[in-house]
Design a protein around this motif. Structure first.
Motif, PDB file in Angstrom:
ATOM      1  N   GLY A   1      38.838  24.458  41.019  1.00 55.29           N
ATOM      2  CA  GLY A   1      38.269  25.401  40.076  1.00 55.29           C
ATOM      3  C   GLY A   1      38.894  26.765  40.321  1.00 55.29           C
ATOM      4  O   GLY A   1      39.180  27.113  41.466  1.00 55.29           O
TER       5      GLY A   1
ATOM      6  N   ILE B   1      38.409  30.876  39.338  1.00 51.51           N
ATOM      7  CA  ILE B   1      37.512  31.875  38.756  1.00 51.51           C
ATOM      8  C   ILE B   1      38.134  33.255  38.930  1.00 51.51           C
ATOM      9  O   ILE B   1      38.496  33.652  40.043  1.00 51.51           O
ATOM     10  N   THR B   2      38.251  33.971  37.826  1.00 49.24           N
ATOM     11  CA  THR B   2      38.689  35.364  37.873  1.00 49.24           C
ATOM     12  C   THR B   2      37.453  36.237  37.734  1.00 49.24           C
ATOM     13  O   THR B   2      36.631  36.019  36.840  1.00 49.24           O
TER      14      THR B   2
ATOM     15  N   GLY C   1      44.691  34.663  37.204  1.00 49.38           N
ATOM     16  CA  GLY C   1      44.060  33.370  36.977  1.00 49.38           C
ATOM     17  C   GLY C   1      45.067  32.326  36.527  1.00 49.38           C
ATOM     18  O   GLY C   1      45.025  31.167  36.951  1.00 49.38           O
TER      19      GLY C   1
ATOM     20  N   TYR D   1      38.007  26.568  34.790  1.00 51.38           N
ATOM     21  CA  TYR D   1      38.595  27.907  34.816  1.00 51.38           C
ATOM     22  C   TYR D   1      37.682  28.817  34.011  1.00 51.38           C
ATOM     23  O   TYR D   1      37.220  28.441  32.930  1.00 51.38           O
ATOM     24  N   MET D   2      37.429  29.994  34.546  1.00 50.18           N
ATOM     25  CA  MET D   2      36.592  30.952  33.829  1.00 50.18           C
ATOM     26  C   MET D   2      36.849  32.371  34.319  1.00 50.18           C
ATOM     27  O   MET D   2      37.403  32.575  35.397  1.00 50.18           O
TER      28      MET D   2
ATOM     29  N   LEU E   1      34.611  35.810  34.941  1.00 50.17           N
ATOM     30  CA  LEU E   1      33.245  36.325  35.052  1.00 50.17           C
ATOM     31  C   LEU E   1      33.281  37.825  35.304  1.00 50.17           C
ATOM     32  O   LEU E   1      34.179  38.322  35.989  1.00 50.17           O
TER      33      LEU E   1
ATOM     34  N   ILE F   1      28.254  35.501  39.675  1.00 49.65           N
ATOM     35  CA  ILE F   1      29.239  34.906  40.586  1.00 49.65           C
ATOM     36  C   ILE F   1      28.558  33.836  41.437  1.00 49.65           C
ATOM     37  O   ILE F   1      29.042  32.701  41.544  1.00 49.65           O
TER      38      ILE F   1
ATOM     39  N   GLN G   1      27.591  30.706  39.375  1.00 49.17           N
ATOM     40  CA  GLN G   1      28.733  29.869  38.982  1.00 49.17           C
ATOM     41  C   GLN G   1      29.302  29.099  40.178  1.00 49.17           C
ATOM     42  O   GLN G   1      29.650  27.930  40.049  1.00 49.17           O
TER      43      GLN G   1
ATOM     44  N   ILE H   1      37.650  25.752  45.299  1.00 52.66           N
ATOM     45  CA  ILE H   1      37.387  26.813  44.323  1.00 52.66           C
ATOM     46  C   ILE H   1      38.150  28.049  44.787  1.00 52.66           C
ATOM     47  O   ILE H   1      37.987  28.491  45.924  1.00 52.66           O
TER      48      ILE H   1
ATOM     49  N   LEU I   1      38.887  31.976  43.875  1.00 53.64           N
ATOM     50  CA  LEU I   1      38.481  33.140  43.100  1.00 53.64           C
ATOM     51  C   LEU I   1      39.511  34.239  43.286  1.00 53.64           C
ATOM     52  O   LEU I   1      40.157  34.322  44.344  1.00 53.64           O
TER      53      LEU I   1
ATOM     54  N   THR J   1      32.504  40.541  44.927  1.00 50.97           N
ATOM     55  CA  THR J   1      32.813  39.125  45.187  1.00 50.97           C
ATOM     56  C   THR J   1      32.679  38.779  46.664  1.00 50.97           C
ATOM     57  O   THR J   1      32.042  37.785  47.020  1.00 50.97           O
TER      58      THR J   1
END
Length: 167
Positions: free
Chosen positions: A17, A19-20, A33, A50-51, A53, A60, A63, A76, A78, A90
């Motif tokens: 996964g 995540i940005t 990303g 992929y997402m 946020l 955060i 998710q 994952i 980020l 984060t």
């Protein structure tokens, strides 16, 4: 003479996964990303999610908790929100979630960053560890930082780390 660990010759494809974390990026402008996804795909890993946020701690955390319940996801990654600006949250979320940390990741990342950006590297709170049997990496949002982490640290070790984590 440089000593390297024995090579991991297995060709396991991991499910990942990406995540940005950004208050301003869109799927069109999210270079970091896209880089994460490209690096993983080049190494035959699959992008399962992929997402993008906003830098909102509750979102955060929620998710990451949701993705960690997905039985097929191994890793994952980020990017964003690892600095010290007021909106950079984060690291704070990840630090609370991790059950085991990999301090060497952040240490080596900052060492390698220092070679590129000098003392500015001290502002990075890049980190990694394990949460609910998922390997988590949290990188700065800069595309240079993402490339550095993916090329020098994550891709060379990701399969080995997942194997270790799963026992």
């Amino acid at each position: 003479m440089e000593h390297l660990p024995h090579p991991d010759t297995s060709t396991i494809s991991l499910n990942c996964g990406a995540i940005t974390i950004s208050d301003t990026r869109t799927t069109e402008t999210d270079k970091s990303g896209k880089l994460i996804q490209e690096y993983l795909s080049r190494d035959s890993h699959k992008i399962m999610a992929y997402m993008i946020l906003p830098d909102e701690p509750a979102q955060i955390k929620s998710q990451i908790q949701q993705l960690s319940q997905h039985p097929g996801i191994d890793v994952i990654i980020l990017n964003g929100g690892t600095g010290i600006a007021p909106r950079d949250t984060t690291y704070d979320v990840i630090e609370q979630l991790l059950e085991k940390t990999l301090p060497g990741f952040g240490e080596l990342f900052r060492f390698l960053s220092y070679q590129e950006i000098a003392s500015r590297a001290i502002a990075s709170r890049a980190t990694a560890g394990i949460y609910r049997q998922k390997l988590i990496f949290s990188l700065p949002g800069s595309s240079n930082a993402v490339s550095l982490a993916m090329e020098k640290l994550i891709l060379p070790e990701i399969v080995h780390l997942v194997k270790q984590m799963k026992g």
